[in-house]
Structure formats: structure tokens, C-alpha cells
Scaffold this motif. Sequence first.
Motif, PDB file in Angstrom:
ATOM      1  N   LYS A   4       7.046 -34.701  -9.230  1.00  0.00           N
ATOM      2  CA  LYS A   4       5.791 -34.312  -8.094  1.00  0.00           C
ATOM      3  C   LYS A   4       4.821 -35.622  -8.552  1.00  0.00           C
ATOM      4  N   SER A   5       3.608 -35.505  -7.476  1.00  0.00           N
ATOM      5  CA  SER A   5       2.643 -36.574  -7.809  1.00  0.00           C
ATOM      6  C   SER A   5       1.746 -36.605  -9.043  1.00  0.00           C
ATOM      7  N   VAL A   6       2.003 -37.551  -9.673  1.00  0.00           N
ATOM      8  CA  VAL A   6       1.491 -37.895 -10.868  1.00  0.00           C
ATOM      9  C   VAL A   6       0.000 -38.048 -11.052  1.00  0.00           C
ATOM     10  N   ALA A   7      -0.602 -38.577  -9.981  1.00  0.00           N
ATOM     11  CA  ALA A   7      -2.199 -39.049 -10.129  1.00  0.00           C
ATOM     12  C   ALA A   7      -2.791 -38.689  -8.825  1.00  0.00           C
ATOM     13  N   SER A   8      -4.032 -38.571  -9.031  1.00  0.00           N
ATOM     14  CA  SER A   8      -4.863 -38.673  -7.758  1.00  0.00           C
ATOM     15  C   SER A   8      -5.695 -39.720  -7.785  1.00  0.00           C
ATOM     16  N   LYS A  18      -0.447 -40.679  -5.926  1.00  0.00           N
ATOM     17  CA  LYS A  18       0.865 -41.488  -6.265  1.00  0.00           C
ATOM     18  C   LYS A  18       2.029 -40.634  -6.440  1.00  0.00           C
ATOM     19  N   ALA A  19       2.972 -41.095  -5.989  1.00  0.00           N
ATOM     20  CA  ALA A  19       4.120 -40.174  -6.086  1.00  0.00           C
ATOM     21  C   ALA A  19       5.275 -41.181  -6.613  1.00  0.00           C
ATOM     22  N   ILE A  20       6.241 -40.385  -7.553  1.00  0.00           N
ATOM     23  CA  ILE A  20       7.115 -41.528  -8.289  1.00  0.00           C
ATOM     24  C   ILE A  20       8.465 -40.530  -7.925  1.00  0.00           C
ATOM     25  N   LYS A  21       9.723 -41.025  -7.327  1.00  0.00           N
ATOM     26  CA  LYS A  21      10.630 -40.485  -7.189  1.00  0.00           C
ATOM     27  C   LYS A  21      12.000 -41.107  -8.075  1.00  0.00           C
ATOM     28  N   MET A  22      12.850 -40.438  -8.483  1.00  0.00           N
ATOM     29  CA  MET A  22      13.982 -41.055  -9.166  1.00  0.00           C
ATOM     30  C   MET A  22      15.219 -41.148  -8.014  1.00  0.00           C
TER      31      MET A  22
END
Length: 50
Positions: A4-8, A18-22
Motif C-alpha cells: 500500500k502507499s507508504v508515505a503522504s 508515494k506507492a511501492i509495488k513489487m
Amino acid sequence: MAKKSVASLQTGSKRLTKAIKMVKSPKTGAYTFVESIMIPEQVSDFLSKK
């Protein structure tokens, strides 16, 4: 698989996320991380794409 999104992030009057995807590499089978900064409404579209 996706995180899921990790930072606003806030810049001026805009609110960004900021979204991080594997992503699994088809050649090697190893996982890499793809990062993107976007508005919160676009996060679900980003995570659902392959």
C-alpha cells in the motif's frame, strides 16, 4: 504482490502519495520494486496494473 502507499507527501496545496509495488521479472524470477509519486486517487490503478 503490492504494498500500500507508504508515505503522504505535501507540497504546497497538493497532497501526494508515494506507492511501492513489487514486480516479478519474467526472465529471472527475481522481484524488483517500482516506486511512483502520485495523487491518492491514482494509487489503486497503479497497484492493479501489471
